[in-house]
Design a protein around this motif. Structure first.
Motif, PDB file in Angstrom:
ATOM      1  N   GLN A  71      -9.842   4.673   1.830  1.00  0.00           N
ATOM      2  CA  GLN A  71     -10.085   3.251   2.118  1.00  0.00           C
ATOM      3  C   GLN A  71     -10.975   2.622   1.040  1.00  0.00           C
ATOM      4  OE1 GLN A  71     -11.425   4.221   6.031  1.00  0.00           O
ATOM      5  NE2 GLN A  71      -9.428   3.812   6.965  1.00  0.00           N
ATOM      6  N   GLU A  96      -6.387  -1.619   5.590  1.00  0.00           N
ATOM      7  CA  GLU A  96      -6.200  -0.716   6.746  1.00  0.00           C
ATOM      8  C   GLU A  96      -7.455  -0.563   7.580  1.00  0.00           C
ATOM      9  OE1 GLU A  96      -5.658   0.150   3.598  1.00  0.00           O
ATOM     10  OE2 GLU A  96      -3.482  -0.133   3.623  1.00  0.00           O
ATOM     11  N   PHE A  97      -8.599  -0.830   6.992  1.00  0.00           N
ATOM     12  CA  PHE A  97      -9.869  -0.604   7.706  1.00  0.00           C
ATOM     13  C   PHE A  97     -10.473  -1.927   8.170  1.00  0.00           C
ATOM     14  CE2 PHE A  97     -14.511   0.720   7.517  1.00  0.00           C
ATOM     15  CZ  PHE A  97     -14.439   1.601   8.585  1.00  0.00           C
ATOM     16  N   TYR A  98      -9.979  -3.004   7.606  1.00  0.00           N
ATOM     17  CA  TYR A  98     -10.555  -4.332   7.799  1.00  0.00           C
ATOM     18  C   TYR A  98     -10.706  -4.699   9.280  1.00  0.00           C
ATOM     19  CZ  TYR A  98     -11.069  -9.370   7.299  1.00  0.00           C
ATOM     20  OH  TYR A  98     -11.528 -10.649   7.368  1.00  0.00           O
ATOM     21  N   VAL A 131       0.862  -1.171   0.000  1.00  0.00           N
ATOM     22  CA  VAL A 131       0.000   0.000   0.000  1.00  0.00           C
ATOM     23  C   VAL A 131       0.896   1.216   0.000  1.00  0.00           C
ATOM     24  CG1 VAL A 131      -1.769   1.245   1.270  1.00  0.00           C
ATOM     25  CG2 VAL A 131      -1.737  -1.251   1.271  1.00  0.00           C
ATOM     26  N   TYR A 185      -7.100 -10.424   6.730  1.00  0.00           N
ATOM     27  CA  TYR A 185      -7.114 -10.131   5.297  1.00  0.00           C
ATOM     28  C   TYR A 185      -6.397 -11.213   4.515  1.00  0.00           C
ATOM     29  CZ  TYR A 185      -8.160  -6.436   1.873  1.00  0.00           C
ATOM     30  OH  TYR A 185      -8.703  -5.689   0.852  1.00  0.00           O
ATOM     31  N   GLU A 203     -15.977   3.754   6.062  1.00  0.00           N
ATOM     32  CA  GLU A 203     -14.640   3.938   5.487  1.00  0.00           C
ATOM     33  C   GLU A 203     -14.537   5.329   4.841  1.00  0.00           C
ATOM     34  OE1 GLU A 203     -17.044   2.083   4.056  1.00  0.00           O
ATOM     35  OE2 GLU A 203     -17.259   3.144   2.166  1.00  0.00           O
ATOM     36  N   GLN A 231      -6.830  -3.117  -4.177  1.00  0.00           N
ATOM     37  CA  GLN A 231      -6.540  -4.521  -3.835  1.00  0.00           C
ATOM     38  C   GLN A 231      -7.154  -5.482  -4.856  1.00  0.00           C
ATOM     39  OE1 GLN A 231      -4.925  -6.269  -1.265  1.00  0.00           O
ATOM     40  NE2 GLN A 231      -3.986  -4.345  -0.630  1.00  0.00           N
ATOM     41  N   GLY A 276      -8.641   1.937  -1.515  1.00  0.00           N
ATOM     42  CA  GLY A 276      -7.800   0.802  -1.110  1.00  0.00           C
ATOM     43  C   GLY A 276      -8.450  -0.528  -1.469  1.00  0.00           C
TER      44      GLY A 276
END
Ligand code: SAM
Ligand code: DTB
Ligand code: SF4
Length: 340
Positions: free
Chosen positions: A223, A181-183, A8, A192, A219, A230, A226
């Motif tokens: 995010q 980052e938010f997971y 990231v 993840y 989020e 991904q 993000g």
């Protein structure tokens, strides 16, 4: 080939000859690049998405998938959005694995209503071998009805993806859900990398990957970028990308805490997914019942070309079939595989 969390970083370094062969390839889509898309003027973003969409698809054809919850509720996981997690009081009634004949009756009805794909969902962390075996029969028999098959059963262990593939499973759905980052704020009972590992098993077994996420979890725009980054950097990226709008179910933590998302930001997320994954089928997924027709039309304009079709998702509602047919008709759109 291995599926790994992509680094990231704000921007990708240019790959040049003097970099050693061990240097990982630059991500196709950095978070910053996707975020820049999400922040474009709305009309510019939709124009780009339309261009990409039309270069790759018939822009008026929509793929129709029907969902069935084959095992409902009582799940051990703590996904903060999910009405089926045992630990939240959501009023969902637990139901053991359905009988084959009942699943087949639902699949026939979906086919006769015009769906081309039938997706069977189970509220499991992942299937045990004795749980997987009856599902393999379901896959075989649903496939024999002439439908594409999809299943979403949670995490897969070594060898399970192969069994599903051999039974005739065309797609396996397993969502990344949100940015790495938010997971941790949404799910703590699996990480993840577990999700990426399941996707790799699906890919290695030779099945199509269906993977997307949820927006409206609280989020921020980085995010959201993000998540798309991904997905787009999976190698290859998924064939099918469901983008869900959080359905707020009373009793789930996120129904209380997640701030409402502007529907136009949902449309932007669809557009970014379309641009970053040009050949993927981007599915306008959960949350349509709460969306106006105008927002759904914008999602199609942004490049969505698949929907869940049928009066229910897994435990929550979806627009009625008649209403969806009328909407598609009004927009001059039609089902991809079959006329209803
Ligand atoms: N248990 C399996 C798993 O977690 O992979 C399969 C079923 S699970 C319900 C499939 C996906 O549905 C989740 O990954 C999530 O993206 C989506 N989902 C669940 N609850 C939702 C909600 N309230 N709103 C929107 N999407 C939701
Ligand atoms: C996906 O991305 N969305 C679907 C399907 N894959 C399995 C599930 C949506 C579930 C919405 C909440 C419910 O009905 O329980
Ligand atoms: Fe269980 Fe899947 Fe719901 Fe998470 S999303 S609680 S794993 S059913």
């Amino acid at each position: 080939m291995s599926i790994q969390a992509m680094p990231v970083k704000p921007s990708a370094p240019a790959v040049s000859a003097h970099i050693s062969p061990q240097t990982p390839p630059a991500p196709r889509w950095s978070v910053a690049e996707v975020e820049a898309l999400l922040l474009l003027p709305f009309a510019d973003l939709l124009y780009r998405a339309q261009q990409v969409h039309r270069e790759n698809f018939d822009a008026n054809a929509v793929q129709l998938s029907t969902l069935l919850s084959i095992k409902t509720g009582g799940c051990s996981e703590d996904c903060g959005y999910c009405p089926q997690a045992a630990r939240y009081n959501t009023g969902v009634e637990n139901q053991d694995l359905m009988k084959l004949n009942d699943v087949l009756a639902a699949a026939r009805a979906a086919r006769d209503a015009g769906a081309s794909r039938f997706c069977m969902g189970a509220a499991w962390r992942g299937p045990k071998q004795r749980e997987l075996e009856p599902v393999l029969d379901m896959v075989r028999e649903v496939k024999a009805l002439g439908l594409e098959t999809c299943a979403t059963l949670g995490m897969l262990k070594e060898g399970q993806a192969e069994q599903l593939r051999e039974a005739g499973l065309d797609y396996y759905n397993h969502n990344l859900d949100t940015a790495p980052e938010f997971y941790g704020e949404i799910i703590t009972t699996r990480d993840y990398q577990d999700r990426l590992d399941t996707l790799e098993r699906v890919r290695t077994a030779g099945m199509n990957v269906c993977s997307g996420g949820i927006v409206g979890l609280g989020e921020n725009v980085t995010q959201r970028a993000g998540l798309i980054s991904q997905l787009a950097n999976l190698d290859p990226y998924p064939e099918s990308v469901p983008i869900n709008m959080l359905v707020k179910v009373a009793g789930t933590p996120l129904a209380e805490t997640a701030a409402a998302l502007d529907p136009l930001d949902f449309v932007r997320t669809i557009a970014a997914a379309r641009i970053a994954m040009p050949k993927a089928r981007v599915r306008l997924s959960a949350g349509r019942q709460e969306m106006s027709e105008a927002v759904q039309a914008l999602c199609f304009l942004a490049g969505a070309n698949s929907i869940f079709y049928g009066d229910r998702l897994l435990t929550t509602g979806n627009p009625e079939v008649e209403r969806d047919r009328a909407l598609l008709d009004k927009l001059g759109m039609y089902p991809l595989h079959k006329k209803y």
